[in-house]
Motif scaffolding. Structure first.
Motif, PDB file in Angstrom:
ATOM      1  N   ARG A 223     -13.530  -6.952   7.638  1.00 46.02           N
ATOM      2  CA  ARG A 223     -12.231  -6.841   8.304  1.00 46.02           C
ATOM      3  C   ARG A 223     -12.116  -8.040   9.245  1.00 46.02           C
ATOM      4  NH1 ARG A 223     -12.046  -3.241   4.958  1.00 46.02           N
ATOM      5  NH2 ARG A 223     -11.636  -1.037   5.365  1.00 46.02           N
TER       6      ARG A 223
ATOM      7  N   ASN B 243      -9.155   1.984   2.705  1.00 43.49           N
ATOM      8  CA  ASN B 243     -10.245   2.373   1.787  1.00 43.49           C
ATOM      9  C   ASN B 243      -9.800   2.139   0.343  1.00 43.49           C
ATOM     10  OD1 ASN B 243      -8.471   4.401   1.192  1.00 43.49           O
ATOM     11  ND2 ASN B 243      -9.942   6.047   1.394  1.00 43.49           N
TER      12      ASN B 243
ATOM     13  N   ARG C  20       0.858  -1.210   0.000  1.00 42.87           N
ATOM     14  CA  ARG C  20       0.000   0.000   0.000  1.00 42.87           C
ATOM     15  C   ARG C  20       0.890   1.255   0.000  1.00 42.87           C
ATOM     16  NH1 ARG C  20      -5.986   1.268   0.318  1.00 42.87           N
ATOM     17  NH2 ARG C  20      -5.832   3.486   0.547  1.00 42.87           N
TER      18      ARG C  20
ATOM     19  N   VAL D  66      -5.199  -6.046 -10.315  1.00 41.56           N
ATOM     20  CA  VAL D  66      -6.209  -5.515  -9.382  1.00 41.56           C
ATOM     21  C   VAL D  66      -6.650  -4.106  -9.803  1.00 41.56           C
ATOM     22  CG1 VAL D  66      -4.830  -4.415  -7.542  1.00 41.56           C
ATOM     23  CG2 VAL D  66      -6.959  -5.552  -6.979  1.00 41.56           C
ATOM     24  N   PHE D  67      -5.756  -3.364 -10.438  1.00 42.01           N
ATOM     25  CA  PHE D  67      -6.194  -2.060 -10.957  1.00 42.01           C
ATOM     26  C   PHE D  67      -7.244  -2.287 -12.041  1.00 42.01           C
ATOM     27  CE2 PHE D  67      -1.905   0.237  -9.992  1.00 42.01           C
ATOM     28  CZ  PHE D  67      -2.174   0.084  -8.635  1.00 42.01           C
TER      29      PHE D  67
ATOM     30  N   SER E  75     -16.619   1.224 -11.741  1.00 39.43           N
ATOM     31  CA  SER E  75     -16.989   2.525 -12.308  1.00 39.43           C
ATOM     32  C   SER E  75     -18.096   2.372 -13.343  1.00 39.43           C
ATOM     33  CB  SER E  75     -15.783   3.193 -12.975  1.00 39.43           C
ATOM     34  OG  SER E  75     -14.758   3.328 -12.051  1.00 39.43           O
TER      35      SER E  75
ATOM     36  N   ILE F 148      -8.068   2.509  -2.860  1.00 47.48           N
ATOM     37  CA  ILE F 148      -6.882   3.262  -3.265  1.00 47.48           C
ATOM     38  C   ILE F 148      -7.129   3.982  -4.596  1.00 47.48           C
ATOM     39  CG2 ILE F 148      -5.718   1.407  -4.554  1.00 47.48           C
ATOM     40  CD1 ILE F 148      -3.098   2.285  -3.220  1.00 47.48           C
TER      41      ILE F 148
ATOM     42  N   LEU G 252     -18.523  -4.779   3.690  1.00 48.33           N
ATOM     43  CA  LEU G 252     -17.053  -4.778   3.725  1.00 48.33           C
ATOM     44  C   LEU G 252     -16.621  -5.667   4.880  1.00 48.33           C
ATOM     45  CD1 LEU G 252     -16.388  -0.968   3.172  1.00 48.33           C
ATOM     46  CD2 LEU G 252     -16.102  -2.809   1.513  1.00 48.33           C
TER      47      LEU G 252
ATOM     48  N   PHE H 141      -1.444   7.221  -7.017  1.00 45.58           N
ATOM     49  CA  PHE H 141      -2.807   7.759  -7.138  1.00 45.58           C
ATOM     50  C   PHE H 141      -2.931   9.217  -6.674  1.00 45.58           C
ATOM     51  CE2 PHE H 141      -3.297   3.192  -7.140  1.00 45.58           C
ATOM     52  CZ  PHE H 141      -4.272   2.984  -8.097  1.00 45.58           C
TER      53      PHE H 141
HETATM   54  C1  HEM Z   1     -16.580   3.989  -8.749  1.00 44.13           C
HETATM   55  C2  HEM Z   1     -15.474   3.289  -8.651  1.00 44.13           C
HETATM   56  C3  HEM Z   1     -15.023   2.493  -7.457  1.00 44.13           C
HETATM   57  C4  HEM Z   1     -15.705   2.085  -6.341  1.00 44.13           C
HETATM   58  C5  HEM Z   1     -17.165   2.332  -5.997  1.00 44.13           C
HETATM   59  C6  HEM Z   1     -14.761   1.354  -5.512  1.00 44.13           C
HETATM   60  C7  HEM Z   1     -15.062   0.809  -4.276  1.00 44.13           C
HETATM   61  C8  HEM Z   1     -14.136   0.188  -3.451  1.00 44.13           C
HETATM   62  C9  HEM Z   1     -14.418  -0.284  -2.120  1.00 44.13           C
HETATM   63  C10 HEM Z   1     -15.761  -0.161  -1.422  1.00 44.13           C
HETATM   64  C11 HEM Z   1     -13.282  -0.842  -1.634  1.00 44.13           C
HETATM   65  C12 HEM Z   1     -13.098  -1.479  -0.257  1.00 44.13           C
HETATM   66  C13 HEM Z   1     -12.670  -0.404   0.715  1.00 44.13           C
HETATM   67  C14 HEM Z   1     -12.644  -0.852   2.164  1.00 44.13           C
HETATM   68  O1  HEM Z   1     -12.541  -2.050   2.436  1.00 44.13           O
HETATM   69  O2  HEM Z   1     -12.704   0.042   3.043  1.00 44.13           O
HETATM   70  C15 HEM Z   1     -12.263  -0.721  -2.645  1.00 44.13           C
HETATM   71  C16 HEM Z   1     -10.958  -1.163  -2.503  1.00 44.13           C
HETATM   72  C17 HEM Z   1     -10.038  -1.125  -3.514  1.00 44.13           C
HETATM   73  N1  HEM Z   1     -10.195  -0.532  -4.756  1.00 44.13           N
HETATM   74 FE1  HEM Z   1     -11.830   0.468  -5.413  1.00 44.13          FE
HETATM   75  N2  HEM Z   1     -13.544   1.321  -6.136  1.00 44.13           N
HETATM   76  C18 HEM Z   1     -13.652   2.008  -7.326  1.00 44.13           C
HETATM   77  C19 HEM Z   1     -12.641   2.227  -8.238  1.00 44.13           C
HETATM   78  C20 HEM Z   1     -11.382   1.702  -8.172  1.00 44.13           C
HETATM   79  C21 HEM Z   1     -10.337   1.902  -9.137  1.00 44.13           C
HETATM   80  C22 HEM Z   1     -10.469   2.789 -10.375  1.00 44.13           C
HETATM   81  C23 HEM Z   1      -9.249   1.181  -8.734  1.00 44.13           C
HETATM   82  C24 HEM Z   1      -7.873   1.049  -9.348  1.00 44.13           C
HETATM   83  C25 HEM Z   1      -7.437   1.654 -10.395  1.00 44.13           C
HETATM   84  C26 HEM Z   1      -9.613   0.532  -7.490  1.00 44.13           C
HETATM   85  C27 HEM Z   1      -8.785  -0.287  -6.770  1.00 44.13           C
HETATM   86  C28 HEM Z   1      -9.053  -0.737  -5.484  1.00 44.13           C
HETATM   87  C29 HEM Z   1      -8.099  -1.496  -4.683  1.00 44.13           C
HETATM   88  C30 HEM Z   1      -6.707  -1.939  -5.128  1.00 44.13           C
HETATM   89  C31 HEM Z   1      -8.704  -1.725  -3.442  1.00 44.13           C
HETATM   90  C32 HEM Z   1      -8.086  -2.442  -2.250  1.00 44.13           C
HETATM   91  C33 HEM Z   1      -7.373  -1.415  -1.368  1.00 44.13           C
HETATM   92  C34 HEM Z   1      -6.659  -2.037  -0.175  1.00 44.13           C
HETATM   93  O3  HEM Z   1      -7.056  -3.092   0.285  1.00 44.13           O
HETATM   94  O4  HEM Z   1      -5.683  -1.428   0.288  1.00 44.13           O
HETATM   95  N3  HEM Z   1     -10.906   0.873  -7.177  1.00 44.13           N
HETATM   96  N4  HEM Z   1     -12.807  -0.086  -3.754  1.00 44.13           N
END
Ligand code: HEM
Length: 499
Positions: free
Chosen positions: A375, A443, A132, A301-302, A310, A445, A373, A139
């Motif tokens: 944890r 949250n 992380r 993952v990205f 999205s 990234i 979600l 970003f």
């Molecule tokens: C409207 C678009 C998006 C929504 C609604 C969304 C929503 C979420 C949510 C709810 C989580 C879990 C957060 C948590 O556990 O507190 C998450 C994690 C994550 N998202 Fe997104 N996301 C979006 C776009 C993206 C994009 C564009 C990327 C990458 C380019 C991305 C990569 C990730 C990654 C890698 C995680 C894990 C982060 C971690 O565990 O450190 N997301 N996302």
């Protein structure tokens, strides 16, 4: 004969042992004196999921039933107990203030045999923390600034494709288009370009392998529900048995795509302002560089995070806008004013799309892409103000969708009202009342990137087209019962007309 009896005896003993273990597992919350519902063996409290309900319904019902009676309630996944949080202060403690004790998700991954599964979303502990920290600078606003032109270029191609499709209906009474698939191809082209350096052009050719396998990740699983539960419960044993998570064809394909893109850029010394470039730079990080497998897993993952989330958000937004013409008109006015002032979609212009941003937030409230979600408690955690203790190893569920539909937080929760996200309204609510992108150090990234492509997509669509319900439009929209992330059951058909 005696061997036969011995086998039968062993079988009987094995069945008895499994019954004892299951009984013990399913009586956990009763022994702890925590509110809970009776589980069904092998299904826990999730029996209806995938059959008569989506994943969000059991949690919404559970929250409505027990909220106010205790800070959390006891729930059963397939094989083990989980605590469902019922109090926003406790949600904030778990996600933000006491994060160090809840930093794990507890997802199964296998870096050795299935390297693509060892990505940021799945990693835990020190491995997650280091990754992380490495990825966070990828970003920043500046990096988003640099990627915006790619997103805008693809959005222009997107508008051309939609316009051609609308023109087919020039003299017809209706012009119904299935927008969900178009939006998926729009975001797929964006993330294909930014994370893999590919011009996949799925907008013009929906059959490209990149697109087909991309969809497969979300629709097909390598393991059934029970096997998945066993992997989550016994990860060390599963790793010793070399069990993988990602289907081989998906994994092989993405590994190959990243390998080719990296080799090409290395050989031709290509520098681009995209995720792949940033990941390649991290290979030489003096604090421990990324290996190729680590790099490929993060690109993957990205892709996963960047495409489906999205495009689903935009699809739900358009459905809501089509059924709420007054909101749509106000949104279009904002877009037109911003375009008039800035002439193009630059970063400044995006920041001024305030009402569109509120629409996105309200969409994610009504349709929480991640409806729960998770944890995991690392050490015993005495819940403040109560006699309860969340024991080490307990999965903790944050019921996002249920919180987003709590009438005490959002009066008339079924109503679509973007003004709920006016700055003063947000200020007046608890900070854990909206979790569209999660919260705390774990949250999303990709929040900035996700917001950026969603805002660009909605802005160019509203500038050029009007949306209204067609005869085939589902109202209300039916949701997919088997997917973990919220999706509509079928396509989203809307009447689309040129402005
Ligand atoms: C409207 C678009 C998006 C929504 C609604 C969304 C929503 C979420 C949510 C709810 C989580 C879990 C957060 C948590 O556990 O507190 C998450 C994690 C994550 N998202 Fe997104 N996301 C979006 C776009 C993206 C994009 C564009 C990327 C990458 C380019 C991305 C990569 C990730 C990654 C890698 C995680 C894990 C982060 C971690 O565990 O450190 N997301 N996302």
């Amino acid at each position: 004969m005696s061997l036969w009896w011995l086998t039968l005896g062993l079988l009987f003993a094995l069945v008895a042992l499994v019954c004892v273990l299951l009984h013990r597992s399913y009586s956990y919350w009763a022994r702890e004196g925590v509110l809970h519902e009776k589980p069904v063996w092998f299904y826990g409290n999730l029996r209806s999921v995938g059959q008569t309900t989506t994943v969000l319904e059991p949690f919404r019902r559970f929250y409505e039933k027990y909220k106010g009676q205790a800070p959390f309630g006891g729930f059963y996944f397939a094989l083990r107990g989980a605590a469902v949080l019922l109090d926003l202060e406790l949600v904030k403690l778990v996600m933000v203030k006491e994060f160090q004790n809840f930093s794990h998700r507890g997802n199964y991954y296998n870096a050795q045999d299935d390297p693509i599964s060892a990505h940021l979303f799945n990693l835990d502990g020190q491995e997650w923390r280091e990754m992380r920290n490495k990825l966070t600078p990828t970003f920043t606003s500046l990096k988003m600034h640099q990627m915006l032109p790619t997103v805008v270029d693809i959005s222009e191609r997107f508008v051309r494709v939609v316009r051609e499709k609308v023109e087919v209906f020039e003299h017809a009474e209706e012009s119904p288009l299935e927008v969900k698939d178009l939006l998926a191809r729009f975001t797929m082209d964006i993330i294909g370009s930014c994370a893999f350096g590919l011009d996949c052009n799925s907008l013009n050719d929906p059959n490209v392998e990149f697109c087909r396998l991309g969809q497969k990740v979300f629709t097909q699983r390598r393991h059934g529900r029970l096997a998945f539960a066993l992997l989550q419960t016994f990860p060390n044993l599963a790793k010793r048995l070399h069990i993988k998570m990602v289907p081989d064809d998906v994994s092989n394909f993405y590994m190959r795509v990243v390998r080719e893109a990296v080799d090409y850029r290395d050989k031709n010394q290509v520098q681009r302002k995209d995720f792949l470039n940033l990941l390649m730079e991290l290979r030489n990080d003096p604090n421990g560089g990324l290996t190729f497998n680590q790099l490929a897993a993060q690109a993957f993952v990205f892709f996963l995070g960047g495409f489906e989330t999205s495009s689903s958000t935009m699809g739900f937004s358009l459905h809501l806008l089509a059924t709420h013409p007054e909101v749509q008109e106000r949104a279009r006015e904002e877009v037109q004013q911003v375009f008039e002032k800035h002439k193009e979609l630059n970063y400044e212009a995006l920041r001024e799309l305030k009402y569109i941003k509120q629409i996105v937030q309200e969409t994610l409230r009504k349709y929480s892409i991640a409806s729960i979600l998770i944890r995991r408690t690392l050490e015993d955690f005495p819940v403040p103000g109560s006699n309860y203790v969340l024991k080490a190893g307990t999965p903790v569920v944050i019921p996002v969708d249920a919180i987003h539909h709590d009438p005490d937080i959002y009066p008339e929760p079924e109503k679509f009202d973007p003004d709920r996200f006016a700055p003063e309204a947000i200020e007046a609510r608890h900070s854990a009342a909206w979790l569209g992108f999660g919260a705390g150090p774990r949250n999303c990234i990709g929040l900035r990137f996700g917001e950026m492509q969603t805002l660009v997509g909605l802005a160019v669509l509203l500038k050029n087209f009007k949306f209204s319900p067609a005869k085939e439009t589902e109202i209300p929209l039916q949701l997919n019962k088997t997917s973990f992330f919220l999706q509509s059951q079928g396509g989203i058909v809307l009447n689309v007309q040129k402005v």
